[in-house]
Design an enzyme around this catalytic site. Structure first.
Site, PDB file in Angstrom:
ATOM      1  N   LYS A  79       8.861 -16.899 -10.696  1.00  0.00           N
ATOM      2  CA  LYS A  79       8.030 -15.859 -11.340  1.00  0.00           C
ATOM      3  C   LYS A  79       6.890 -16.699 -12.115  1.00  0.00           C
ATOM      4  O   LYS A  79       7.012 -17.389 -12.907  1.00  0.00           O
ATOM      5  CB  LYS A  79       8.879 -15.029 -12.217  1.00  0.00           C
ATOM      6  N   ASP A 125      -4.502  -6.552   5.413  1.00  0.00           N
ATOM      7  CA  ASP A 125      -5.578  -7.375   5.942  1.00  0.00           C
ATOM      8  C   ASP A 125      -5.273  -8.756   5.231  1.00  0.00           C
ATOM      9  O   ASP A 125      -5.916  -9.811   5.732  1.00  0.00           O
ATOM     10  CB  ASP A 125      -6.686  -6.535   5.280  1.00  0.00           C
ATOM     11  N   ASN A 183       1.003  -1.391  -0.024  1.00  0.00           N
ATOM     12  CA  ASN A 183       0.079  -0.032   0.057  1.00  0.00           C
ATOM     13  C   ASN A 183       0.954   1.287  -0.075  1.00  0.00           C
ATOM     14  O   ASN A 183       1.987   1.069  -0.031  1.00  0.00           O
ATOM     15  CB  ASN A 183      -0.948   0.005   1.204  1.00  0.00           C
ATOM     16  N   LYS A 194     -13.882   1.196  15.739  1.00  0.00           N
ATOM     17  CA  LYS A 194     -12.632   0.450  15.622  1.00  0.00           C
ATOM     18  C   LYS A 194     -12.269   0.372  17.063  1.00  0.00           C
ATOM     19  O   LYS A 194     -11.557  -0.718  17.413  1.00  0.00           O
ATOM     20  CB  LYS A 194     -11.811   1.048  14.681  1.00  0.00           C
TER      21      LYS A 194
HETATM   22  N1  CTP Z   1      -3.984  -3.734  12.188  1.00  0.00           N
HETATM   23  C1  CTP Z   1      -3.191  -4.602  12.522  1.00  0.00           C
HETATM   24  N2  CTP Z   1      -3.555  -6.017  11.862  1.00  0.00           N
HETATM   25  C2  CTP Z   1      -4.067  -5.946  10.631  1.00  0.00           C
HETATM   26  C3  CTP Z   1      -4.756  -4.884  10.203  1.00  0.00           C
HETATM   27  C4  CTP Z   1      -4.631  -3.780  10.971  1.00  0.00           C
HETATM   28  O1  CTP Z   1      -2.594  -4.706  13.618  1.00  0.00           O
HETATM   29  N3  CTP Z   1      -4.173  -7.043  10.261  1.00  0.00           N
HETATM   30  C5  CTP Z   1      -3.964  -2.392  12.997  1.00  0.00           C
HETATM   31  C6  CTP Z   1      -3.168  -1.184  12.076  1.00  0.00           C
HETATM   32  O2  CTP Z   1      -1.518  -1.150  12.402  1.00  0.00           O
HETATM   33  C7  CTP Z   1      -3.799   0.019  12.861  1.00  0.00           C
HETATM   34  C8  CTP Z   1      -5.134  -0.504  13.275  1.00  0.00           C
HETATM   35  O3  CTP Z   1      -5.308  -1.850  13.158  1.00  0.00           O
HETATM   36  O4  CTP Z   1      -3.391   0.312  13.933  1.00  0.00           O
HETATM   37  C9  CTP Z   1      -6.577  -0.253  12.265  1.00  0.00           C
HETATM   38  O5  CTP Z   1      -5.894  -0.337  10.865  1.00  0.00           O
HETATM   39  P1  CTP Z   1      -6.800   0.079   9.678  1.00  0.00           P
HETATM   40  O6  CTP Z   1      -6.077  -0.180   8.270  1.00  0.00           O
HETATM   41  O7  CTP Z   1      -7.318   1.388   9.825  1.00  0.00           O
HETATM   42  O8  CTP Z   1      -8.313  -0.922  10.032  1.00  0.00           O
HETATM   43  P2  CTP Z   1      -8.399  -2.471   9.768  1.00  0.00           P
HETATM   44  O9  CTP Z   1      -8.473  -3.072  11.212  1.00  0.00           O
HETATM   45  O10 CTP Z   1      -7.400  -3.047   8.767  1.00  0.00           O
HETATM   46  O11 CTP Z   1     -10.070  -2.488   9.064  1.00  0.00           O
HETATM   47  P3  CTP Z   1     -10.403  -1.905   7.672  1.00  0.00           P
HETATM   48  O12 CTP Z   1      -8.984  -1.957   6.716  1.00  0.00           O
HETATM   49  O13 CTP Z   1     -11.771  -2.500   7.338  1.00  0.00           O
HETATM   50  O14 CTP Z   1     -10.704  -0.464   7.737  1.00  0.00           O
END
Ligand code: CTP
Length: 406
Positions: A284, A274, A208, A348
């Site tokens: 590859k 995620d 990302n 959250k």
């Molecule tokens: N985070 C984590 N592990 C994951 C995803 C996120 O520890 N697999 C943590 C990130 O480091 C951040 C927080 O959770 O501190 C929120 O991350 P964010 O990307 O805003 O949310 P998500 O939990 O991934 O949910 P969504 O993508 O549905 O908004």
């Protein structure tokens, strides 16, 4: 007030250089050890002998003029707790903002990892010049404190903004920053930063746009305030504190878990993927000539933040009340949202169970991902929310620590 503190003063070639003699006396009177480095032009306005007598230390001008070999720019940078550059000319400001190191002073500034204060002084036309404005913004974005010049009658005969600010203001800012340095001493703070990299095959990955700038600003600030810092990141960076390089969410999880027991605070600023590829090819992947589409199966990564909070709460549940006062570690999450920021952040923090959640709006181009600036809202467990107005990420980082540690 400054007992035991090492202050490094950089003087550049401006008429206000003579005023720094009095400032050296102020620092010395209050117990500081003062060292001075000058640009060659500064010595047109004030003598080396004067500065040497006032600071009671040898004055550095030429990094190659040394009796005993010692990489001077590094040794000056290592010894000092803070660096003040005053008066700072437009020329030196431009060099520092652009990483130019062509004399001892600019080399020291480039090697300096602790707080720097710059107090510019110049003709008002120069101060209003666009290049100077841009350079000042660059320095602010890097967390350098700027004490803007004041309005008044200038030595060049003009009336306007350009006079070196009041010496008391410089003195007070120095004391304020040095007192902050103790704020987090004795605390171990673990910070994650940047995106994660989920491999697909030997040449491709999913990631990302996270630059890691916010997490790194938090780590720099924690270090500046005396904490023992561990930065866990996918970003290549060299720091005077511990950096653990990771790639995937799984690496990040292992690294955080290894630090968990000794951490007083864990800040999850990383943008963790995620999902990851279910299977990673060790070669590859070839294009399939028989089909116009390609399906990649993804599996969910663990929610590291949520698991950390669960683990902490489970340990706390098993403890008696007196042990529970030590609510360790404090866990801070981040929340990246492109719509309904506060509403999503509130659900959250409840779902994840962290102590604080720093919510930022990633749909805006002037803040967030890749930008040097941010605007965030800090939520705590009780549901209260506080907005921190748009500012350089370093400033936001300082405000975040003020909010969570007082
Ligand atoms: N985070 C984590 N592990 C994951 C995803 C996120 O520890 N697999 C943590 C990130 O480091 C951040 C927080 O959770 O501190 C929120 O991350 P964010 O990307 O805003 O949310 P998500 O939990 O991934 O949910 P969504 O993508 O549905 O908004």
């Amino acid at each position: 007030m400054l007992n035991g503190k090492n202050i490094l003063i950089g003087i550049t070639g401006g008429i206000a250089a003579y005023k720094i003699c009095e400032l050296i006396r102020m620092y010395k009177r209050n117990g500081a050890n003062v060292r001075v480095v000058c640009t060659p032009n500064a010595l047109n306005f004030v003598t080396k002998l004067t500065l040497q007598n006032l600071s009671q230390n040898e004055v550095g001008v030429d990094e190659f003029d040394i009796a005993q070999f010692k990489p001077e720019h590094i040794s000056y940078a290592d010894e000092a707790d803070i660096m003040l550059i005053a008066p700072a000319t437009a020329n030196t400001i431009g060099k520092i903002a652009n990483g130019i190191c062509d004399n001892l002073l600019t080399s020291v500034a480039c090697a300096f990892s602790k707080p720097i204060i710059i107090a510019p002084a110049m003709n008002c036309g120069m101060w209003n010049n666009n290049f100077v404005e841009e350079n000042i913004s660059k320095l602010q974005a890097k967390g350098i404190y700027i004490l803007e010049p004041e309005e008044g009658f200038l030595a060049c005969g003009y009336e306007g903004k350009g006079r070196l600010c009041d010496l008391n203001k410089i003195y007070e800012k120095t004391v304020e920053i040095l007192s902050l340095q103790k704020n987090l001493s004795g605390k171990k703070i673990v910070i994650t930063a940047g995106g994660t990299i989920e491999e697909i095959d030997s040449v491709r990955y999913i990631s990302n746009y996270s630059s890691g700038k916010m997490g790194i600003a938090l780590a720099d600030t924690a270090y500046e305030q005396g904490a023992d810092v561990i930065l866990i990141t996918s970003v290549d960076t060299q720091k005077p504190y511990g950096v653990i390089k990771i790639k995937s969410a799984e690496d990040l999880k292992n690294a955080v878990e290894n630090e968990y027991d000794s951490a007083d605070c864990i800040i999850m600023a990383a943008a963790v993927a995620d999902y990851r590829a279910k299977n990673i090819a060790d070669h590859k992947l070839k294009k399939d000539e028989t089909s116009d589409s390609f399906t990649l199966e993804l599996v969910k990564n663990p929610d590291i933040l949520q698991e950390l909070c669960k683990k902490r709460d489970k340990v706390l549940c098993g403890q008696n009340l007196s042990d529970r006062k030590n609510n360790k570690p404090l866990i801070v999450g981040f929340c990246a949202e492109s719509e309904n920021l506060i509403e999503n952040a509130k659900s959250k923090i409840e779902k994840k169970g962290c102590d604080y959640l720093i919510a930022n709006d990633i749909s805006r181009k002037d803040i967030g991902f890749s930008s040097d600036y941010n605007e965030v809202t800090i939520l705590d467990k009780t549901g209260s929310a506080k907005k921190l107005e748009r500012a350089a990420k370093t400033k936001i980082a300082r405000q975040i620590f003020r909010e969570i540690y007082g």
